[in-house]
Design a protein around this motif. Structure first.
Motif, PDB file in Angstrom:
ATOM      1  N   VAL A   7       0.846  -1.312   0.035  1.00  0.00           N
ATOM      2  CA  VAL A   7      -0.107   0.023   0.081  1.00  0.00           C
ATOM      3  C   VAL A   7       1.041   1.072   0.048  1.00  0.00           C
ATOM      4  CG1 VAL A   7      -1.724   1.261   1.172  1.00  0.00           C
ATOM      5  CG2 VAL A   7      -1.765  -1.078   1.272  1.00  0.00           C
ATOM      6  N   ARG A   8       0.807   2.087  -1.060  1.00  0.00           N
ATOM      7  CA  ARG A   8       1.421   3.280  -0.975  1.00  0.00           C
ATOM      8  C   ARG A   8       0.399   4.272  -0.933  1.00  0.00           C
ATOM      9  NH1 ARG A   8       5.159   4.149  -5.912  1.00  0.00           N
ATOM     10  NH2 ARG A   8       3.448   3.647  -6.829  1.00  0.00           N
ATOM     11  N   SER A   9       0.693   5.537  -0.368  1.00  0.00           N
ATOM     12  CA  SER A   9      -0.343   6.651  -0.253  1.00  0.00           C
ATOM     13  C   SER A   9       0.237   7.940  -0.435  1.00  0.00           C
ATOM     14  CB  SER A   9      -1.202   6.699   0.928  1.00  0.00           C
ATOM     15  OG  SER A   9      -0.257   6.923   2.125  1.00  0.00           O
ATOM     16  N   TYR A  10      -0.897   8.980  -1.111  1.00  0.00           N
ATOM     17  CA  TYR A  10      -0.099  10.236  -1.007  1.00  0.00           C
ATOM     18  C   TYR A  10      -1.552  11.137  -0.996  1.00  0.00           C
ATOM     19  CZ  TYR A  10      -1.534   9.773  -6.000  1.00  0.00           C
ATOM     20  OH  TYR A  10      -2.259   9.444  -7.236  1.00  0.00           O
ATOM     21  N   ARG A  16      -7.124  11.555   0.102  1.00  0.00           N
ATOM     22  CA  ARG A  16      -5.974  10.943   0.070  1.00  0.00           C
ATOM     23  C   ARG A  16      -5.853   9.664  -0.820  1.00  0.00           C
ATOM     24  NH1 ARG A  16      -1.463  11.117   2.551  1.00  0.00           N
ATOM     25  NH2 ARG A  16      -0.290   9.588   3.096  1.00  0.00           N
ATOM     26  N   TYR A  18      -4.844   5.862  -1.968  1.00  0.00           N
ATOM     27  CA  TYR A  18      -4.093   4.590  -1.528  1.00  0.00           C
ATOM     28  C   TYR A  18      -3.960   3.664  -2.707  1.00  0.00           C
ATOM     29  CZ  TYR A  18      -5.067   6.221   3.296  1.00  0.00           C
ATOM     30  OH  TYR A  18      -4.829   7.101   4.549  1.00  0.00           O
ATOM     31  N   LEU A  36      -6.635   2.320   5.560  1.00  0.00           N
ATOM     32  CA  LEU A  36      -7.166   3.390   4.351  1.00  0.00           C
ATOM     33  C   LEU A  36      -8.156   4.394   5.001  1.00  0.00           C
ATOM     34  CD1 LEU A  36      -8.583   0.188   2.124  1.00  0.00           C
ATOM     35  CD2 LEU A  36      -6.657   1.450   2.055  1.00  0.00           C
ATOM     36  N   GLY A  38      -8.718   8.234   5.868  1.00  0.00           N
ATOM     37  CA  GLY A  38      -8.310   9.421   5.728  1.00  0.00           C
ATOM     38  C   GLY A  38      -8.668  10.367   6.588  1.00  0.00           C
ATOM     39  N   VAL A  44     -11.243   9.556   0.148  1.00  0.00           N
ATOM     40  CA  VAL A  44     -10.472   8.406   0.135  1.00  0.00           C
ATOM     41  C   VAL A  44     -10.584   7.486  -0.906  1.00  0.00           C
ATOM     42  CG1 VAL A  44      -9.681   6.128   1.353  1.00  0.00           C
ATOM     43  CG2 VAL A  44     -10.504   8.184   2.704  1.00  0.00           C
ATOM     44  N   VAL A  46      -9.367   4.497  -3.546  1.00  0.00           N
ATOM     45  CA  VAL A  46      -8.427   3.435  -3.598  1.00  0.00           C
ATOM     46  C   VAL A  46      -7.939   2.915  -4.930  1.00  0.00           C
ATOM     47  CG1 VAL A  46      -8.336   1.019  -2.539  1.00  0.00           C
ATOM     48  CG2 VAL A  46      -9.581   2.518  -1.087  1.00  0.00           C
TER      49      VAL A  46
END
Length: 114
Positions: A7-10, A16, A18, A36, A38, A44, A46
């Motif tokens: 899982v990468r997020s920004y 946000r 994911y 997951l 936010g 959010v 995905v």
């Protein structure tokens, strides 16, 4: 050999992203709902474009994450599933959460779909 799950997020404006990658199954979805989350009132997203496999076991995790997002005044959507992943979403009734990718979300790390 299995693809490791990741899982990468920004952050994006108002939410946000994911990005899930690899294989998502009963073993790898533990703790996913908590991952997951936010900020309250945020969107959010995905991103499933780098997910190579998904079984139905993640349904509980995604439902829990979406309930929290909505309770906090936000929303959770999924986008860019491969045909195989989309089929699992369709079978489980989660295809209604699929949304189109918004070009404004591309501000983060390069996310090339497979």
């Amino acid at each position: 050999m299995e693809d490791p799950f990741g899982v990468r997020s920004y952050d994006i404006d108002g939410g946000r992203i994911y990005a899930l990658s690899g294989e998502l199954d009963a073993c790898t979805c533990r703790g996913l709902a908590e991952a997951l989350i936010g900020p309250p009132g945020s969107l959010v997203v995905v991103d499933l474009c780098q997910l190579t496999f998904m079984d139905y076991s993640w349904r509980g995790a995604i439902h829990a994450a979406r309930r929290i997002a909505i309770k906090d005044g936000g929303n959770l959507v999924v986008c860019r599933p491969s045909p195989l992943v989309y089929r699992v979403l369709e079978i489980t009734g989660l295809d209604v959460w699929v949304t189109d990718w918004n070009p404004k979300w591309s501000n983060g790390p390069a996310m090339e779909c497979i």
